[in-house]
Scaffold this motif. Structure first.
Motif, PDB file in Angstrom:
ATOM      1  N   MET A   1       0.831  -1.168   0.000  1.00  0.00           N
ATOM      2  CA  MET A   1       0.000   0.000   0.000  1.00  0.00           C
ATOM      3  C   MET A   1       0.884   1.243   0.000  1.00  0.00           C
ATOM      4  SD  MET A   1      -2.981   0.997   2.680  1.00  0.00           S
ATOM      5  CE  MET A   1      -4.398   1.443   1.723  1.00  0.00           C
ATOM      6  N   LYS A   2       0.390   2.279  -0.640  1.00  0.00           N
ATOM      7  CA  LYS A   2       1.133   3.539  -0.699  1.00  0.00           C
ATOM      8  C   LYS A   2       0.671   4.464   0.428  1.00  0.00           C
ATOM      9  CE  LYS A   2       1.482   2.989  -5.623  1.00  0.00           C
ATOM     10  NZ  LYS A   2       0.671   1.766  -5.572  1.00  0.00           N
ATOM     11  N   PHE A   3       1.603   5.267   0.916  1.00  0.00           N
ATOM     12  CA  PHE A   3       1.319   6.222   1.978  1.00  0.00           C
ATOM     13  C   PHE A   3       1.948   7.563   1.636  1.00  0.00           C
ATOM     14  CE2 PHE A   3       1.253   2.078   3.920  1.00  0.00           C
ATOM     15  CZ  PHE A   3       0.161   2.118   4.768  1.00  0.00           C
ATOM     16  N   ILE A   4       1.286   8.624   2.052  1.00  0.00           N
ATOM     17  CA  ILE A   4       1.843   9.975   2.000  1.00  0.00           C
ATOM     18  C   ILE A   4       2.384  10.257   3.393  1.00  0.00           C
ATOM     19  CG2 ILE A   4       1.361  12.427   1.651  1.00  0.00           C
ATOM     20  CD1 ILE A   4      -1.097  11.475  -0.046  1.00  0.00           C
ATOM     21  N   VAL A   5       3.671  10.540   3.469  1.00  0.00           N
ATOM     22  CA  VAL A   5       4.324  10.842   4.742  1.00  0.00           C
ATOM     23  C   VAL A   5       4.699  12.321   4.709  1.00  0.00           C
ATOM     24  CG1 VAL A   5       6.244  10.314   6.282  1.00  0.00           C
ATOM     25  CG2 VAL A   5       5.256   8.494   4.859  1.00  0.00           C
ATOM     26  N   GLN A   6       4.110  13.097   5.618  1.00  0.00           N
ATOM     27  CA  GLN A   6       4.439  14.521   5.710  1.00  0.00           C
ATOM     28  C   GLN A   6       5.158  14.756   7.032  1.00  0.00           C
ATOM     29  OE1 GLN A   6       0.234  15.680   5.142  1.00  0.00           O
ATOM     30  NE2 GLN A   6       1.032  17.046   3.558  1.00  0.00           N
ATOM     31  N   TRP A   7       6.150  15.635   7.012  1.00  0.00           N
ATOM     32  CA  TRP A   7       6.862  15.955   8.239  1.00  0.00           C
ATOM     33  C   TRP A   7       7.030  17.448   8.365  1.00  0.00           C
ATOM     34  CZ3 TRP A   7       9.095  13.815   3.977  1.00  0.00           C
ATOM     35  CH2 TRP A   7      10.097  14.540   3.358  1.00  0.00           C
ATOM     36  N   LYS A   8       7.148  17.878   9.625  1.00  0.00           N
ATOM     37  CA  LYS A   8       7.314  19.291   9.925  1.00  0.00           C
ATOM     38  C   LYS A   8       8.107  19.396  11.223  1.00  0.00           C
ATOM     39  CE  LYS A   8       5.108  23.612   9.414  1.00  0.00           C
ATOM     40  NZ  LYS A   8       5.975  24.239   8.465  1.00  0.00           N
ATOM     41  N   GLY A   9       8.985  20.364  11.258  1.00  0.00           N
ATOM     42  CA  GLY A   9       9.760  20.632  12.470  1.00  0.00           C
ATOM     43  C   GLY A   9       9.827  22.125  12.723  1.00  0.00           C
ATOM     44  N   MET A  10      10.103  22.475  13.940  1.00  0.00           N
ATOM     45  CA  MET A  10      10.237  23.881  14.312  1.00  0.00           C
ATOM     46  C   MET A  10      11.612  24.389  13.861  1.00  0.00           C
ATOM     47  SD  MET A  10       7.352  24.498  15.619  1.00  0.00           S
ATOM     48  CE  MET A  10       7.627  26.115  16.306  1.00  0.00           C
ATOM     49  N   PRO A  11      11.730  25.684  13.596  1.00  0.00           N
ATOM     50  CA  PRO A  11      13.024  26.228  13.157  1.00  0.00           C
ATOM     51  C   PRO A  11      14.185  25.889  14.102  1.00  0.00           C
ATOM     52  CG  PRO A  11      11.311  27.864  12.845  1.00  0.00           C
ATOM     53  CD  PRO A  11      10.674  26.708  13.592  1.00  0.00           C
ATOM     54  N   ALA A  12      13.923  25.733  15.373  1.00  0.00           N
ATOM     55  CA  ALA A  12      14.990  25.452  16.335  1.00  0.00           C
ATOM     56  C   ALA A  12      15.681  24.113  16.074  1.00  0.00           C
ATOM     57  CB  ALA A  12      14.426  25.475  17.758  1.00  0.00           C
ATOM     58  N   PRO A  41      11.712  24.178   0.793  1.00  0.00           N
ATOM     59  CA  PRO A  41      12.823  25.102   1.019  1.00  0.00           C
ATOM     60  C   PRO A  41      12.433  26.198   2.015  1.00  0.00           C
ATOM     61  CG  PRO A  41      12.365  24.859  -1.335  1.00  0.00           C
ATOM     62  CD  PRO A  41      11.265  24.182  -0.588  1.00  0.00           C
ATOM     63  N   GLY A  42      13.352  26.527   2.891  1.00  0.00           N
ATOM     64  CA  GLY A  42      13.110  27.588   3.853  1.00  0.00           C
ATOM     65  C   GLY A  42      12.319  27.146   5.075  1.00  0.00           C
ATOM     66  N   GLU A  43      11.910  25.893   5.120  1.00  0.00           N
ATOM     67  CA  GLU A  43      11.186  25.351   6.264  1.00  0.00           C
ATOM     68  C   GLU A  43      11.797  24.009   6.645  1.00  0.00           C
ATOM     69  OE1 GLU A  43       6.987  24.985   5.728  1.00  0.00           O
ATOM     70  OE2 GLU A  43       6.783  26.982   4.888  1.00  0.00           O
ATOM     71  N   VAL A  44      11.434  23.531   7.789  1.00  0.00           N
ATOM     72  CA  VAL A  44      11.824  22.182   8.189  1.00  0.00           C
ATOM     73  C   VAL A  44      10.593  21.312   7.926  1.00  0.00           C
ATOM     74  CG1 VAL A  44      12.663  20.726  10.056  1.00  0.00           C
ATOM     75  CG2 VAL A  44      13.316  23.140   9.976  1.00  0.00           C
ATOM     76  N   GLY A  45      10.485  20.828   6.694  1.00  0.00           N
ATOM     77  CA  GLY A  45       9.308  20.037   6.349  1.00  0.00           C
ATOM     78  C   GLY A  45       9.400  19.484   4.951  1.00  0.00           C
ATOM     79  N   GLY A  46       8.443  18.629   4.649  1.00  0.00           N
ATOM     80  CA  GLY A  46       8.370  18.055   3.322  1.00  0.00           C
ATOM     81  C   GLY A  46       7.373  16.920   3.268  1.00  0.00           C
ATOM     82  N   VAL A  47       7.437  16.177   2.170  1.00  0.00           N
ATOM     83  CA  VAL A  47       6.509  15.080   1.933  1.00  0.00           C
ATOM     84  C   VAL A  47       7.223  13.976   1.166  1.00  0.00           C
ATOM     85  CG1 VAL A  47       5.632  16.110  -0.216  1.00  0.00           C
ATOM     86  CG2 VAL A  47       4.208  14.512   1.047  1.00  0.00           C
ATOM     87  N   ALA A  48       6.846  12.743   1.448  1.00  0.00           N
ATOM     88  CA  ALA A  48       7.361  11.592   0.711  1.00  0.00           C
ATOM     89  C   ALA A  48       6.190  10.687   0.372  1.00  0.00           C
ATOM     90  CB  ALA A  48       8.388  10.823   1.537  1.00  0.00           C
ATOM     91  N   ILE A  49       6.301  10.001  -0.737  1.00  0.00           N
ATOM     92  CA  ILE A  49       5.359   8.946  -1.102  1.00  0.00           C
ATOM     93  C   ILE A  49       6.134   7.645  -0.959  1.00  0.00           C
ATOM     94  CG2 ILE A  49       3.799   8.023  -2.852  1.00  0.00           C
ATOM     95  CD1 ILE A  49       3.116  10.907  -1.945  1.00  0.00           C
ATOM     96  N   VAL A  50       5.613   6.746  -0.133  1.00  0.00           N
ATOM     97  CA  VAL A  50       6.295   5.480   0.120  1.00  0.00           C
ATOM     98  C   VAL A  50       5.318   4.331  -0.086  1.00  0.00           C
ATOM     99  CG1 VAL A  50       7.897   6.547   1.757  1.00  0.00           C
ATOM    100  CG2 VAL A  50       5.816   5.459   2.605  1.00  0.00           C
ATOM    101  N   GLU A  51       5.875   3.138  -0.228  1.00  0.00           N
ATOM    102  CA  GLU A  51       5.065   1.945  -0.367  1.00  0.00           C
ATOM    103  C   GLU A  51       5.550   0.922   0.652  1.00  0.00           C
ATOM    104  OE1 GLU A  51       2.997  -0.463  -3.992  1.00  0.00           O
ATOM    105  OE2 GLU A  51       4.957   0.425  -4.359  1.00  0.00           O
ATOM    106  N   ALA A  52       4.606   0.326   1.360  1.00  0.00           N
ATOM    107  CA  ALA A  52       4.927  -0.680   2.366  1.00  0.00           C
ATOM    108  C   ALA A  52       3.729  -1.597   2.552  1.00  0.00           C
ATOM    109  CB  ALA A  52       5.286  -0.021   3.692  1.00  0.00           C
ATOM    110  N   THR A  53       3.992  -2.828   2.930  1.00  0.00           N
ATOM    111  CA  THR A  53       2.896  -3.760   3.192  1.00  0.00           C
ATOM    112  C   THR A  53       2.357  -3.590   4.608  1.00  0.00           C
ATOM    113  OG1 THR A  53       4.463  -5.466   3.843  1.00  0.00           O
ATOM    114  CG2 THR A  53       3.722  -5.475   1.547  1.00  0.00           C
ATOM    115  N   ASP A  54       3.100  -2.887   5.437  1.00  0.00           N
ATOM    116  CA  ASP A  54       2.736  -2.752   6.837  1.00  0.00           C
ATOM    117  C   ASP A  54       3.107  -1.349   7.324  1.00  0.00           C
ATOM    118  OD1 ASP A  54       2.401  -2.967   9.581  1.00  0.00           O
ATOM    119  OD2 ASP A  54       3.540  -4.821   9.753  1.00  0.00           O
ATOM    120  N   ALA A  55       2.148  -0.624   7.857  1.00  0.00           N
ATOM    121  CA  ALA A  55       2.410   0.735   8.331  1.00  0.00           C
ATOM    122  C   ALA A  55       3.382   0.752   9.506  1.00  0.00           C
ATOM    123  CB  ALA A  55       1.107   1.426   8.722  1.00  0.00           C
TER     124      ALA A  55
END
Length: 94
Positions: A1-12, A41-55
């Motif tokens: 199954m495919k998943f959208i993984v989004q991440w975010k971090g504080m500037p610190a 760019p300019g933030e601590v964040g992004g997105v990935a598309i991944v595939e896995a059989t198990d979350a």
């Protein structure tokens, strides 16, 4: 199954996140296939598309970063996968 993984971090945490990314490449475990990854760019964040059989495999990966980043994990379907599900739904509805 495919998943959208989004991440975010504080500037610190930016410098610590950069150092860890440069050292590890932030590669997923063997049982998670990264289909693509994009950074904000300019933030601590992004997105990935991944595939896995198990979350839980994705959870293992994201936990390695949870001291610096927060994550959102969402199941995802391609157009073809969604189309098949919609066709099955329509057929069942008569």
């Amino acid at each position: 199954m495919k998943f959208i993984v989004q991440w975010k971090g504080m500037p610190a945490v930016q410098q610590a996140a950069i150092a860890r990314f440069m050292k590890t490449g932030a590669r997923p475990p063997e049982n998670v296939v990264m289909l693509g990854r994009w950074h904000t760019p300019g933030e601590v964040g992004g997105v990935a598309i991944v595939e896995a059989t198990d979350a839980s495999a994705i959870a293992k990966w994201t936990l390695q970063w949870s001291d610096l980043l927060s994550f959102t994990l969402t199941p995802a379907l391609t157009d073809e996968e969604l189309g098949a599900a919609l066709a099955a739904h329509q057929a069942a509805a008569g």
